[in-house]
Write a protein that holds these residues in place. Sequence first.
Motif, PDB file in Angstrom:
ATOM      1  N   TYR A 302       0.838  -1.202   0.000  1.00  0.00           N
ATOM      2  CA  TYR A 302       0.000   0.000   0.000  1.00  0.00           C
ATOM      3  C   TYR A 302       0.873   1.252   0.000  1.00  0.00           C
ATOM      4  CZ  TYR A 302      -2.964   3.774   1.669  1.00  0.00           C
ATOM      5  OH  TYR A 302      -3.592   4.986   1.810  1.00  0.00           O
ATOM      6  N   LEU A 494     -12.283  -8.318   6.351  1.00  0.00           N
ATOM      7  CA  LEU A 494     -11.016  -7.836   5.812  1.00  0.00           C
ATOM      8  C   LEU A 494     -10.493  -8.684   4.664  1.00  0.00           C
ATOM      9  CD1 LEU A 494     -11.274  -6.254   8.481  1.00  0.00           C
ATOM     10  CD2 LEU A 494      -8.835  -6.594   8.835  1.00  0.00           C
ATOM     11  N   TRP A 547      -8.940  -3.071  13.333  1.00  0.00           N
ATOM     12  CA  TRP A 547      -9.709  -3.986  12.481  1.00  0.00           C
ATOM     13  C   TRP A 547     -11.165  -3.564  12.396  1.00  0.00           C
ATOM     14  CZ3 TRP A 547      -7.930  -9.483  14.454  1.00  0.00           C
ATOM     15  CH2 TRP A 547      -6.673  -9.778  13.907  1.00  0.00           C
ATOM     16  N   SER A 550     -11.618  -0.881   9.900  1.00  0.00           N
ATOM     17  CA  SER A 550     -11.629  -1.423   8.536  1.00  0.00           C
ATOM     18  C   SER A 550     -12.939  -2.148   8.242  1.00  0.00           C
ATOM     19  CB  SER A 550     -10.441  -2.371   8.335  1.00  0.00           C
ATOM     20  OG  SER A 550      -9.213  -1.677   8.369  1.00  0.00           O
ATOM     21  N   ALA A 553     -15.720   0.162   7.602  1.00  0.00           N
ATOM     22  CA  ALA A 553     -15.609   0.698   6.245  1.00  0.00           C
ATOM     23  C   ALA A 553     -16.125  -0.305   5.219  1.00  0.00           C
ATOM     24  CB  ALA A 553     -14.150   1.062   5.948  1.00  0.00           C
ATOM     25  N   VAL A 554     -15.829  -1.578   5.411  1.00  0.00           N
ATOM     26  CA  VAL A 554     -16.276  -2.610   4.477  1.00  0.00           C
ATOM     27  C   VAL A 554     -17.804  -2.681   4.423  1.00  0.00           C
ATOM     28  CG1 VAL A 554     -16.354  -5.110   4.068  1.00  0.00           C
ATOM     29  CG2 VAL A 554     -14.182  -4.008   4.627  1.00  0.00           C
ATOM     30  N   ALA A 561     -16.691   4.444  11.210  1.00  0.00           N
ATOM     31  CA  ALA A 561     -15.275   4.095  11.016  1.00  0.00           C
ATOM     32  C   ALA A 561     -14.384   5.301  11.283  1.00  0.00           C
ATOM     33  CB  ALA A 561     -15.052   3.574   9.591  1.00  0.00           C
ATOM     34  N   ALA A 601      -2.180  -2.532  11.338  1.00  0.00           N
ATOM     35  CA  ALA A 601      -3.635  -2.392  11.270  1.00  0.00           C
ATOM     36  C   ALA A 601      -4.041  -0.932  11.088  1.00  0.00           C
ATOM     37  CB  ALA A 601      -4.277  -2.980  12.525  1.00  0.00           C
ATOM     38  N   GLU A 604      -3.742  -0.153   7.344  1.00  0.00           N
ATOM     39  CA  GLU A 604      -4.869  -0.659   6.558  1.00  0.00           C
ATOM     40  C   GLU A 604      -6.125   0.179   6.794  1.00  0.00           C
ATOM     41  OE1 GLU A 604      -7.610  -4.609   5.701  1.00  0.00           O
ATOM     42  OE2 GLU A 604      -6.043  -4.718   7.211  1.00  0.00           O
ATOM     43  N   ALA A 605      -6.420   0.481   8.064  1.00  0.00           N
ATOM     44  CA  ALA A 605      -7.610   1.267   8.374  1.00  0.00           C
ATOM     45  C   ALA A 605      -7.524   2.651   7.742  1.00  0.00           C
ATOM     46  CB  ALA A 605      -7.770   1.373   9.893  1.00  0.00           C
ATOM     47  N   ARG A 608      -8.241   2.507   3.979  1.00  0.00           N
ATOM     48  CA  ARG A 608      -9.658   2.378   3.619  1.00  0.00           C
ATOM     49  C   ARG A 608     -10.387   3.712   3.769  1.00  0.00           C
ATOM     50  NH1 ARG A 608     -11.366  -2.961   3.050  1.00  0.00           N
ATOM     51  NH2 ARG A 608      -9.858  -4.529   3.755  1.00  0.00           N
TER      52      ARG A 608
END
Length: 620
Positions: A302, A494, A547, A550, A553-554, A561, A601, A604-605, A608
Amino acid sequence: MSSTTSPFPRIADYAFLSNCHTGALVAPDGSVDWLCLPAFDAPSTFGDLLDRGAGSFRFGPYGINVPTARAYVPGTNVMTTTWHTPRGWLLVHDALTMGPRRNRDTVTPHTRPPADDDAEHLLVRTVECLEGELEVELVCEPAFDYGRVPAGWTVVGEDDHAADATGAGQTFRLSTDMLIGIEGGTARARHVLAKGDKAFCSVSWADGLASPADAADAQARIDATIQFWRSWLARARIPDHPLRHPLERSALTIKGLTYMPTGATVAALTTSLPETPGGERNWDYRYTWIRDTTFTLQALHYLNLDWEADEFMQFVADLEPNTDGGLQIMYGIDGRRDLAESTRDDLSGYEGARPVRVGNGAFDQRQNDVYGAVLDSLLLHTTRSKHLPRRLWPLVQSQAAGATAAWRDPDQGIWEARGKPQHYVSSKLMGWVAIDRAAKLANIRDDDTLAARWRATADEIRTDILEHGVSERGVFRQHYDTDALDASTLLAALFGFLPGTDERMRNTVDAIDEELTENGFVLRYRTDETDDGLSGKEGTFLICSFWLVSALAVVGEMGRATSLMERLLRIASPLGLYAEEFEVDRARHLGNFPQAFSHLALIEAAGRIILSDYMAELSL
């Protein structure tokens, strides 16, 4: 024990230094309380972090212990501390220095291609009097082998500016432009500085114990280290967004936890910082967890740090598998398999948290999620690089075979519970990830037969999870024989096991958000509902909270989020770092520090949220 009465600094108040071979923690009073030489997993030389008599190295103003300001030089892992004394102002720089590579590294030999810049195996500290006049103090009191062996000192040369400390088969050289005196196992120096005056000291474990020649040389090494970190960070893709600064600090922390000689990453710098204050949940995290591979690869790719991603993937490819072809859940940073656990019962532990552990007894546990971590990493890396190296295809086959053979079996789960094996849903999920990714890799190689076989197995695992791993209210269980919640089931969101629109996924995210949190921060599980083989309560796990960001967000809950992300950013350490856990009652960090998983983590968060914000801009 309160922070005002404890002799130990708060975990979050430590500064983290790194040269990508080892790391140091510097307390607010200017004492190096943790440093293992020459590598992350070596016995500590300065270990006051775990016992106030296990070794320290202070350099700062005499008689003043509370600094005015502490900060990283922006874009680096180099620390600055500003001190205000009754008579003046002092600026200190601390760095584990990096410099141009000149010769083969004999201190920590490389198995990966050497880079242009590498560790100098030096801790360099400089001071400058900014205003007035003040007295600077140097107190170096090493205790080798986790505090067991006090140093024997030998003065080097005729001018009293260098001395060698020896113990437990190790030697380092203390050098300074101040005059050194030896008092038992301690080297000391004091010197008065006036405005504009500078001084330095260093600890060297380099080949030949090479050290800075003078203050100007010491400053030049720190300047080169600043340049190293900034040049490295310039390669990273950090979007212009309000989350830019936490992303930069997390990237620098992950790089700082990377062991450059092999490409491995350590889960954290430390051992035995407590998850429960004064309790027994104290573990050694100075190893590489295979579970971390997929999160590490996601974060590195990323950030466009493809070189580091490839180095880490090559480290994984070099690892010696078990007899069944699977990989252990963790390895040493040099790839060694035996991480047998022992205790150091002579150490008090951080604020009395015992035992202090060296090694990690979970290394030979059965944790079936490891196959998914490896294969998701391989697919991600292959997709990004557009190439699957020939040496990695056998790893795909062996991990797919291992996941196929193991997915029906109980295991210890992602949290390495020391209770009896269970059919943990997260392990089944990662089994599905393993075979799903293997099928996609087979498609990349145009092997339709293998792809079809693995796809059928993935479908079988999926059916089993949805039949046995979901409670009557439509929420993922911790394991097949309970309705207890577990934050690890957020991995279903995730890793794309279910789309964000699926009601079971939304139900699970909502249940964890509402029922598995303390003041909004996420627990791994309720310790009174889970047989993890240990006693005592634990704090909220920061990785689980990230997590949840994330996962929210998903499932399309961007407002929730973003709100949780903002709360998590507010509890970062004063220097932007995260430990493993956060104790909400006392608003303090717990567990090993800094924690790679927490920062991975976070990346990643943040990614997103940034993507969602950019997509919203495009739709205006």
